[in-house]
Design an enzyme around this catalytic site. Structure first.
Site, PDB file in Angstrom:
ATOM      1  N   ARG A  60      -0.903 -10.724  12.669  1.00 57.37           N
ATOM      2  CA  ARG A  60      -1.294  -9.481  12.004  1.00 57.37           C
ATOM      3  C   ARG A  60      -2.357  -9.741  10.933  1.00 57.37           C
ATOM      4  NH1 ARG A  60       4.136  -6.888   9.910  1.00 57.37           N
ATOM      5  NH2 ARG A  60       2.696  -5.253   9.188  1.00 57.37           N
ATOM      6  N   ARG A 102      11.776 -11.034   4.812  1.00 51.25           N
ATOM      7  CA  ARG A 102      12.580  -9.820   4.939  1.00 51.25           C
ATOM      8  C   ARG A 102      13.755 -10.044   5.900  1.00 51.25           C
ATOM      9  NH1 ARG A 102       7.550  -5.695   6.152  1.00 51.25           N
ATOM     10  NH2 ARG A 102       6.702  -5.571   4.036  1.00 51.25           N
ATOM     11  N   LYS A 127       0.826  -1.213   0.000  1.00 53.08           N
ATOM     12  CA  LYS A 127       0.000   0.000   0.000  1.00 53.08           C
ATOM     13  C   LYS A 127       0.859   1.260   0.000  1.00 53.08           C
ATOM     14  CE  LYS A 127      -2.118  -1.096   3.809  1.00 53.08           C
ATOM     15  NZ  LYS A 127      -1.495  -2.423   4.027  1.00 53.08           N
ATOM     16  N   ARG A 135      13.650  -9.161  11.800  1.00 54.39           N
ATOM     17  CA  ARG A 135      13.023  -8.383  12.863  1.00 54.39           C
ATOM     18  C   ARG A 135      11.888  -9.185  13.487  1.00 54.39           C
ATOM     19  NH1 ARG A 135      10.983  -2.795  10.743  1.00 54.39           N
ATOM     20  NH2 ARG A 135       9.658  -4.273   9.637  1.00 54.39           N
ATOM     21  N   ARG A 164      -8.871   1.868   9.523  1.00 49.68           N
ATOM     22  CA  ARG A 164      -8.539   0.467   9.776  1.00 49.68           C
ATOM     23  C   ARG A 164      -9.769  -0.362  10.165  1.00 49.68           C
ATOM     24  NH1 ARG A 164      -3.096  -0.565  10.204  1.00 49.68           N
ATOM     25  NH2 ARG A 164      -1.733   1.247  10.334  1.00 49.68           N
TER      26      ARG A 164
END
Length: 217
Positions: free
Chosen positions: A171, A127, A13, A160, A88
């Site tokens: 999430r 990542r 996004k 991370r 949200r």
């Protein structure tokens, strides 16, 4: 153009909002960026927001809406804006619409960037970040020349905590419970376009522009 970009974490996004903002010459407005900015500026709202963030609590809707409303009244947003990752949930969407109506504005269109859950997991959990210079890599899409080692400075790469698979799946659950209902909300209002988010950023951008052209004003 007054646009909302929706989508799960990892859908790109922010990348799309940045590209469209540059194309149309309007600001990208991300609630997370606004919160970080007011905290840095040490304003009254910033100190209030910082208190919640330091305690690890979600910043209340009322405060986030105040920040967004203030930002959308600035001169550079008069010709339009792109809301990135906000609202949200449906309650935020309804209050945002009411706030815009009070100042004679309304949203034009909403784009939902669609991405399968497993693609979200692959994108985010892959990542890796350099512990020394913070350069970003991806084990599949943008791997370093030597596994686990930063190309730029030779530092060690790590995952991370926010990018760990278990965290990503949590999430995704939050997204489906709180944010996904916005698709039905904006769909009933005739404002929603859904776009396939799988592919290169430039491909997704073309799909968004085509979808907006098809969506009735």
């Amino acid at each position: 153009m007054r646009l909302v970009l929706l989508g799960p974490p990892g859908a790109g996004k922010g990348t799309q909002a940045q590209a469209l903002a540059a194309l149309w010459g309007i600001p990208q407005v991300a609630s997370g960026d606004l919160l970080r900015a007011v905290v840095r500026e040490d304003t009254e709202l910033g100190r209030e927001a910082a208190g919640y963030m330091e305690r690890g609590q979600l910043v209340p809707d009322e405060l986030v809406l105040k920040l967004v409303a203030e930002r959308l009244q600035k001169k550079d947003a008069r010709g339009g804006f792109i809301l990135d990752g906000f609202p949200r949930n449906v309650a935020q969407a309804e209050r945002l619409a009411a706030g815009l109506e009070r100042v004679g504005l309304k949203l034009d269109k909403v784009v939902a960037v669609m991405l399968p859950d497993e693609e979200v997991v692959k994108r985010i959990s892959g990542r890796r970040t350099c512990e020394n210079c913070a350069a970003m890599y991806h084990v599949v899409f943008e791997p370093p020349a030597k596994a686990g080692v930063c190309d730029k400075c030779g530092g060690a790469l790590y995952q991370r905590e926010d990018d760990a698979e278990q965290t990503v799946r949590e999430r995704i659950k939050v997204y489906h419970a709180a944010t996904r209902p916005l698709l039905d909300h904006y769909g009933r209002l005739g404002m929603l376009a859904k776009v396939d988010g799988v592919g290169r950023p430039d491909e997704v951008e073309k799909r968004i522009l085509a979808a907006l052209d098809r969506l009735a004003a």
